[in-house]
Every structure is written in C-alpha cells, then in structure tokens.
Scaffold this motif. Structure first.
Motif, PDB file in Angstrom:
ATOM      1  N   VAL A  55      11.782  24.312  39.357  1.00  0.00           N
ATOM      2  CA  VAL A  55      12.372  23.785  38.122  1.00  0.00           C
ATOM      3  C   VAL A  55      13.416  24.745  37.570  1.00  0.00           C
ATOM      4  O   VAL A  55      14.496  24.331  37.067  1.00  0.00           O
ATOM      5  CB  VAL A  55      11.267  23.497  37.087  1.00  0.00           C
ATOM      6  CG1 VAL A  55      11.881  23.122  35.734  1.00  0.00           C
ATOM      7  CG2 VAL A  55      10.358  22.388  37.583  1.00  0.00           C
ATOM      8  N   ILE A  73      12.385  14.437  36.831  1.00  0.00           N
ATOM      9  CA  ILE A  73      11.542  15.209  37.777  1.00  0.00           C
ATOM     10  C   ILE A  73      10.133  14.620  37.823  1.00  0.00           C
ATOM     11  O   ILE A  73       9.546  14.442  38.899  1.00  0.00           O
ATOM     12  CB  ILE A  73      11.498  16.694  37.367  1.00  0.00           C
ATOM     13  CG1 ILE A  73      12.868  17.336  37.574  1.00  0.00           C
ATOM     14  CG2 ILE A  73      10.424  17.440  38.164  1.00  0.00           C
ATOM     15  CD1 ILE A  73      12.960  18.764  37.064  1.00  0.00           C
ATOM     16  N   SER A  76      10.079  11.287  39.609  1.00  0.00           N
ATOM     17  CA  SER A  76      10.417  11.323  41.037  1.00  0.00           C
ATOM     18  C   SER A  76       9.158  11.441  41.911  1.00  0.00           C
ATOM     19  O   SER A  76       9.187  11.084  43.081  1.00  0.00           O
ATOM     20  CB  SER A  76      11.348  12.498  41.318  1.00  0.00           C
ATOM     21  OG  SER A  76      10.665  13.745  41.136  1.00  0.00           O
ATOM     22  N   ARG A  78       7.901  14.099  42.965  1.00  0.00           N
ATOM     23  CA  ARG A  78       8.016  15.230  43.903  1.00  0.00           C
ATOM     24  C   ARG A  78       6.788  16.124  43.852  1.00  0.00           C
ATOM     25  O   ARG A  78       6.347  16.624  44.884  1.00  0.00           O
ATOM     26  CB  ARG A  78       9.283  16.013  43.536  1.00  0.00           C
ATOM     27  CG  ARG A  78       9.524  17.237  44.413  1.00  0.00           C
ATOM     28  CD  ARG A  78      10.802  17.925  43.992  1.00  0.00           C
ATOM     29  NE  ARG A  78      11.041  19.125  44.782  1.00  0.00           N
ATOM     30  CZ  ARG A  78      12.061  19.972  44.587  1.00  0.00           C
ATOM     31  NH1 ARG A  78      12.952  19.711  43.616  1.00  0.00           N
ATOM     32  NH2 ARG A  78      12.199  21.040  45.344  1.00  0.00           N
ATOM     33  N   SER A  98       9.299  16.421  29.538  1.00  0.00           N
ATOM     34  CA  SER A  98       9.176  15.250  30.406  1.00  0.00           C
ATOM     35  C   SER A  98       8.892  13.997  29.596  1.00  0.00           C
ATOM     36  O   SER A  98       9.064  12.883  30.102  1.00  0.00           O
ATOM     37  CB  SER A  98       8.082  15.484  31.454  1.00  0.00           C
ATOM     38  OG  SER A  98       6.857  15.835  30.819  1.00  0.00           O
TER      39      SER A  98
END
Length: 454
Positions: A55, A73, A76, A78, A98
């Motif tokens: 990050v 993020i 996603s 991930r 977020s």
C-alpha cells in the motif's frame, strides 16, 4: 486393608507416574497453546507488513489525493483478508479510508499518537463496532505532497480468521490432550479399584490358606499328640491300678509284673520322646535358629553324620547297602543346619526302602555350588504329588508329622541354597545345592562362583 511394602511402593510409583504424566501433559498443552498464539500473531504481523509495504508503494505512486484509492484496493480482492485501510495525519484526521464515508473525520487514538511520537510501527488487536476483532498494524510513512507535512500513519486492519484457525487447532489439540489425561486418570482409577479388589482377594486367599494351614496343623497335632498321650495315659492308669492293688495287698507285685511295668515305663518314655521330637520339629520349621556360619570340613561332617546315623536301631533293622562318594571340600556354612538337613534326608531314605535296600550319599562340586545328594532305592514318588512333598504336614506314611522334608526346604533356604528331587537309575535322589564359600585370611566368608554358578 493393609498393603505389603512391595505393593505400597508399586502404588506410590504408579501414582507418581500418573501425576508426572498429568503435569507434563498440562505443560505441553499450555506451551502448545502459547506457541500457537505467538505463531498466529506472527502470521498476522507478517501479512500486515507485506500489505503495508504494497500500500505504501501505491501511495508513493498515486499520491494521497486519490480519495478512492483504498476503496478500490479493498474491492479489488487482492488481499482477501484485508478488513480496512486508513491513512491518518498528525491531528488524527482520516485522509484516506477504504470506507469513503469516514474520510475527513477526526479519530483520536492513543496508538496513532504513539506511532507519530516514536516513529516506529505498532501492532495490536482492535474490536470494531460490528463486534469483530481485527489485527491492526500501524506504520509510520513518509509521503510527498499534502498540507499536513510529510509524516502520516498507515493503518492496515486484517481479519483474524486465518490465524484463528491455528488457535482453534491448538485448542482442539489441547482438548484432545486434556481428554487423554482425563481418560488416563479414569483408567488409572479403574485400574486402582481393580488392583484393590485383587489385593483384597489375594488377602482373603492368604487368610484362607492360613486358616487351612492352621486347620491342617490342628488336625496333625491332634492326631500326633492324641496317640502318644493316649498311650501314656493308658499305661499310667494300668500302672496306678497295679500299684494300688500292691499297696492294699490284694495282688502283690511279682517279678513278672515288675518287668511289665518296666516295659510300660519304656513305652511312656518313648511316647514322651515322640512328643518332644514333634515340638522340636515344629519350632525348627516355624522359627529356625539364627545362621552361624563357620569354616567347615564338609567331607568330615557328612561322613560323621552318616556314621552316627548308621548306629540307630532302625538302621540295624533294615541293614541297607550304603554307598558313599565324597569329594574333599572345605567351605563356610552352618554345620548344625547341614547336619539337620542330612539327618532328615537319611531318615526319609531309610523309611522309604525295604530291608537290604540301597542308600547313596554323595558330595561334590558343580558350577560354583556344593551338591549334597541322598538317594534311595525305594518305590519313588508319585509324579502327581511330587510338588507336595515339601509342604508342611504332608505325608503318605502311617506315622510321622510330615515336617521332615518341609524342614529340609526351610533350612536350605536359610543357607541360601535349594533342594530338588529327581528319579535316576531306579533310585530317588534328594539334592541339596549350596553356594560355595571361601575363607578369607581374617576368617570371614566370601561368596564365590568359580564355575559360573546358578
């Protein structure tokens, strides 16, 4: 119930072993749980550091002006274990999150203030408003741009379910280990109760055998004592009647009557001697005299014992054929007990043979032991009852207390030896095996087994 010393030692050993096992298992459970907690925290910390570095790299590339960076993020996927991301300035204002609804809100957290002050990362657990416990990693980052200076705090919050799996496994393992301890204790208690029942039954069996032995002793003593006492009483009454008639003049004592009275007195003395011998045998079996070892010419001792035995009236009545085979042996032992054993074995052999039979006496060395054997040409021993002949009060003869061979076995044990019986060349042999002893210069004895010994 009372325990014997070996039983008490065994019980204490098993209890100690069980307590040691319990303590060891408890320590293993505690250690395993602590290690699993540490491993889970290390796993979360490593994961958080990896995400924080990734990050931070994105922040350097994208800058802090991209307000939807953290939201993108998170969406996603991930990092599927990521709970939320946040970036704080020194005043506690949320610059990035977020959850876009929390941006530009102030969040006062002592941990964040501590990171700003010490300029080092801090990890801890945090309970969210939803009730979930997350792992938080606060990392100080240096970023270009922005109006609040170059230093910020990046907060990475992770779901703990991967780490909780490790802890759950450790708890499950601990429960299984605890269950094994509990089962071991239950089995131990059941085994202890079973052992107690076994000890109780063994004690009852010992008491039953003791009572049976006492009953057998009482029966033998009643039989062995009643007969001599009956004879003594009968002849004493007969003599009293004769003396009474002689005193009152109704029937004077003739020479023939005096001879009869002398024979009656001889019978009384003989029966009294039987009672005395029975008492002596009982005392010898029940409480043998203390061992008095000394240096002995065993060859001379055996020869003299046999010679004195051949002078008895019973020997002269049966006139047996005596065969001797004696090696020259000197040793340290208790001569009186050896004499008693040999005398009893010779008596047993003489009673077993018919007139003119064979009696064999041998003395030799064998495998570090001294062997004294007495054999006879009698009918032998019933194989089904061979194991009973050394039991006290066992006898197949019309007369006898059944203590002769029992005393032999008892005295052999006192001397540190053993007695065996076997049949060879139509003769029955009783074999006494004694450990060979050598004399030191100071006259004391030393047990030696030059031939390997048994």
């Amino acid at each position: 119930m009372s325990f014997t010393e070996p039983s008490r030692r065994t019980l204490l050993f098993l209890l100690g072993l069980l307590f040691f096992f319990t303590i060891a298992m408890g320590a293993a459970i505690y250690s395993s749980y602590r290690l699993s907690l540490r491993a889970s925290q290390d796993l979360l910390a490593t994961r958080a550091v990896d995400i924080a570095i990734g990050v931070e790299f994105l922040l350097h590339r994208e800058g802090i002006d991209n307000v939807v960076l953290f939201e993108e993020i998170l969406r996603s996927g991930r990092w599927d274990d990521l709970a939320f991301l946040a970036l704080y300035d020194a005043d506690g204002e949320i610059l990035l999150h977020s959850n876009p609804n929390l941006i530009e809100e102030e969040y006062r957290d002592p941990t964040i203030s501590k990171v700003f002050e010490e300029r080092r990362p801090v990890s801890h657990f945090l309970r969210l408003q939803t009730g979930e416990m997350v792992f938080v990693f606060d990392l100080p980052v240096h970023l270009q741009g922005g109006t609040k200076g170059p230093y910020y705090v990046l907060r990475v919050a992770l779901h703990t379910y991967p780490a909780r799996w490790i802890v759950r496994q450790a708890r499950l393992q601990g429960m299984l280990m605890g269950a094994s301890v509990l089962i071991t204790w239950l089995l131990g208690i059941m085994g202890y109760r079973s052992w107690l029942r076994g000890e109780r039954l063994a004690e009852e069996m010992r008491q039953a055998r003791h009572l049976a032995a006492l009953g057998q002793l009482a029966a033998v003593l009643a039989h062995e004592i009643r007969n001599p006492l009956g004879s003594i009483k009968g002849f004493a009454q007969l003599m009293r009647e004769r003396l009474g008639r002689a005193i009152f003049g109704t029937r004077p004592l003739t020479p023939e009557a005096l001879v009869e009275m002398q024979a009656d007195l001889a019978t009384i003395v003989s029966e009294a001697s039987r009672l005395e011998q029975l008492t002596r045998d009982l005392l010898t079996y029940a409480r043998p005299s203390p061992l008095k070892p000394q240096e002995v010419d065993l060859t001379s001792l055996v020869r003299e014992t046999v010679r004195s035995f051949t002078c008895s009236e019973v020997w002269e009545e049966k006139t047996p054929q005596l065969e001797e085979s004696l090696e020259e042996i000197r040793t340290i032992t208790d001569p009186e007990k050896v004499k008693q054993i040999l005398f009893n074995l010779l008596t047993n052999a003489l009673e077993a043979i018919s007139p003119g039979g064979r009696i064999i006496v041998a003395l030799r060395r064998a495998s570090g032991h001294i062997i004294i054997s007495v054999g006879d040409s009698g009918p032998g021993i019933d194989s089904q009852r061979a194991g009973e002949i050394f039991e006290p009060f066992f006898t197949t003869k019309a007369k006898g207390s059944g203590l002769g061979l029992a005393i032999v076995k008892r005295l052999a044990g006192v001397l540190g030896g053993q007695i065996t019986v076997y049949r060879k060349e139509e003769c029955t042999f009783f074999e006494l095996s004694l450990p060979e002893m050598e004399a030191k210069e100071d006259g004391e004895g030393k047990l030696s087994h030059p031939g390997g010994g048994r």
